[in-house]
Design an enzyme around this catalytic site. Structure first.
Site: not given
Lengths: 324, 365
Positions: B260, B264, B273
């Site tokens: 990715r 998101h 993160y």
């Protein structure tokens, strides 16, 4: 006409639907070879084949989720959830998917699934074989919720449900699967959705009940009639969308209203009925609307008859309402 | 078991030794795939900008995952059904879903055929046999199984493909969907875009399974791993799964390994993160760059052609956007009460009349 009990009437309706519509398929746990734990699908696999009367893996979410997919494609699936107490693994598919597909797709993907599931207590079933979860589903926009109280209504309403363009949760009152016996039209016949049934007419008090509670109310009404108190009994049959007009007319005529249901009282469907009745009948009411319901406890095993509404509790409510 | 993902084009855009361009992809098809992937990239970049400018409320891009989206989608026939996850709006587009409808859904305005009822990226189109996305993770998988089941009962020579992300393989719905599809040998494909992140949770935290493809074995279903940034490999493996399904041999699970490249969605911030140095490394594996190198090296396209394509795609998107954004910003109030049921019952007619007395208020904050 033939004389059937309620579960035989369900079986009869399913046979008519399978015969009339190639698109109808039944799926669920133990419904094929075994004919269902209540025998609702007995003989149907032999008659219509294992591809249309399907023994599924043991997964309520899978049963309802795949039924959603079948309906999107154009079939008319009729899944069975063996006990409504076990419906919750499929709850997301019912409330977020089945109920919402037409809406969120702008009408492109209607999802006409009819979920059959037994409800109700008094069969020594304890917490996990006795619940009446109608309120969860009535609260969900997009679902039709049906509950018959007679063999005739069971057959006619089930056929109407299967042919409905909307998803239907068809709640079968299992305590009276065999106790309720009556005449049922042969062959194809429907009872229209969205129409209440006036079970009994009387001038003093209106009882509203569905499923197994209807016959309980009939017994109460018969017992109190000799003392000069006459009850009207209304069975909504389709719990949602509701035939509020028939109910409001009856309550306006009697001025008194008692709602009887098995489910817990708080936020039970009786709460919504009471609100709707007072909105429409306020100036006709002679007494507060009363509810005779299951208690706000989990459904108990040993004490189930102390939990469920009884004739005595209904009569007590009638007398209190009359005396108010 | 060989867990290494299948690859046809290497990261430089060269055919791997012993590999050839898959059957069904001629020069025109490859150019078309390149154009679709590039258009999606440009579209996603633009939509992210629109979201930052407050012109749309949300967006979930497919950036870096275009090969998985369009390679798998290219392997489908028009009558096949697509049960999408968040990042497969492009599959609808490549199967004829108008760009205008795609944009209008994101704006939720008067041109949106779903009447602004869902957040952006919740596309769906009957004409493309792509039911409308719902947000809960994995619910589309039993639906895909059910569609495949219905196809089998009807004797249709088609398949249903259910898309999912890596996180969805932890959901109950994943397991029941694969179990039932396997049990009844249904014509289904489960295509997992393993972009390695379920919002902030990496696959290593998601599951102890050695690979996601390994989960398929329990349901006696082939589980293939494929380089998700290689459009040829994604196409080939999906095409084979489809052929297998049509032969009556049952479903296939595909794990497409990708990354990715962005957040998101517009609602999160990956720098909190994960180490974005890894994301930088994945830039070298870019699926569009890779196919572009192949096209250039093979003489199927030249630099001028690619530049002209980029300009014409940009123009197409800007024109569609201008048309959609010029539409009335809101939907008629009454549509809120439509499609709850097939026809409007009395209680909704009452509520619609009550709502109409107040109209559509402007939010004060």
């Amino acid at each position: 006409m033939k004389t059937l009990n309620l579960v035989q009437a369900v079986n009869d309706a399913l046979a008519v639907a399978l015969e009339a519509h190639d698109d109808v398929v039944l799926l669920g746990e133990d419904i094929g070879r075994f004919g269902g734990v209540f025998r609702a699908t007995a003989g149907l696999r032999e008659r219509f084949g294992e591809e249309r009367v399907i023994d599924t893996p043991l997964s309520e979410a899978g049963i309802i989720g795949t039924a959603v997919g079948m309906a999107l494609y154009g079939l008319k699936p009729v899944p069975e959830i063996q006990f409504s107490d076990f419906i919750y693994p499929g709850f997301d598919h019912i409330v977020n998917e089945l109920a919402k597909y037409r809406y969120r797709s702008g009408g492109q993907f209607p999802c006409p699934v009819t979920i059959r599931t037994p409800v109700g207590g008094g069969i020594r079933g304890g917490h996990y074989h006795s619940q009446s979860p109608e309120a969860y589903f009535i609260h969900t926009p997009g679902l039709v919720v049906v509950c018959p109280s007679t063999p005739r209504d069971a057959k006619g309403l089930l056929l109407a449900s299967i042919r409905s363009p909307d998803p239907v949760l068809f709640l079968e009152p299992k305590p009276i699967y065999r106790k309720a016996v009556g005449e049922v039209p042969e062959g194809d016949f429907e009872v229209p959705l969205g129409q209440a049934r006036v079970v009994r007419e009387g001038g003093d008090v209106t009882l509203i009940a569905w499923g197994a509670m209807v016959s309980l109310c009939e017994e109460a009404a018969a017992r109190i009639a000799p003392s000069g108190v006459e009850c009207t009994i209304i069975d909504p049959r389709t719990l949602w969308p509701l035939d509020i007009d028939t109910i409001a007319d009856a309550v306006s005529a009697t001025g008194r209203c008692i709602i009887v249901h098995e489910a817990p009282r708080t936020c039970g469907f009786g709460a919504e009925l009471a609100a709707l009745v007072q909105e429409r009948c306020f100036l006709h009411l002679e007494a507060p609307i009363r509810r005779v319901t299951g208690w706000d406890t989990p459904f108990p095993y040993t004490l189930e008859h102390a939990y469920l509404p009884s004739v005595e509790r209904v009569l007590d409510a009638v007398e209190a309402t009359i005396a108010f | 078991m060989d867990d290494s993902p299948r690859q046809i084009l290497d990261e430089e855009g060269r055919l791997r030794p012993g590999q050839s361009v898959p059957e069904g992809l001629d020069a025109e098809a490859l150019r078309a795939l390149y154009a679709l992937m590039l258009r999606q990239r440009l579209l996603d970049d633009l939509m992210l900008t629109l979201q930052r400018q407050g012109r749309i409320g949300f967006y979930g891009p497919a950036t870096g995952q275009e090969a998985a989206v369009f390679g798998s989608g290219r392997a489908l026939a028009p009558e096949d059904w697509v049960l999408p996850a968040l990042r497969e709006g492009g599959v609808a587009l490549m199967r004829g879903y108008p760009l205008r409808d795609y944009l209008a859904q994101c704006f939720g305005n008067a041109l949106d055929v779903t009447h602004g009822r869902q957040m952006p990226c919740h596309y769906g189109s009957r004409a493309q046999h792509q039911p409308t996305l719902s947000s809960p993770i994995g619910t589309q998988l039993p639906h895909a199984t059910g569609v495949a089941w219905a196809m089998k009962l009807r004797g249709a020579a088609t398949v249903a493909i259910g898309y999912l992300g890596d996180g969805a393989t932890s959901e109950n719905d994943f397991h029941t969907a694969l179990d039932m599809a396997g049990r009844f040998a249904l014509p289904a494909i489960f295509f997992c875009q393993n972009n390695q992140w379920a919002i902030s949770v990496p696959v290593s935290v998601q599951t102890a399974a050695p690979t996601l493809a390994a989960k398929a074995a329990a349901y006696r279903m082939p589980g293939h791993r494929v380089d998700g940034n290689d459009v040829m490999a994604c196409y080939a493996v999906t095409r084979e799964a489809r052929a297998r399904a049509l032969r009556g041999e049952g479903p296939t699970f595909i794990e497409a390994l990708t990354w990715r490249m962005g957040a998101h969605s517009t609602s999160d911030d990956p720098t909190r993160y994960r180490d974005e140095a890894v994301t930088e490394q994945w830039k070298a594996r870019d699926p569009i760059l890779r196919l572009g190198r192949f096209l250039l090296a093979e003489g199927l396209q030249d630099e001028d052609g690619l530049q002209a394509l980029r300009e014409s795609l940009g123009r197409e998107i800007r024109e569609a956007l201008a048309e959609v954004e010029a539409a009335a910003p809101s939907v008629p109030l009454g549509t809120m009460f439509d499609d709850v049921f097939a026809s409007r019952p009395p209680h909704l007619a009452e509520q619609a009349a009550e709502a109409a007395r107040f109209g559509v208020p402007t939010p004060s904050h």
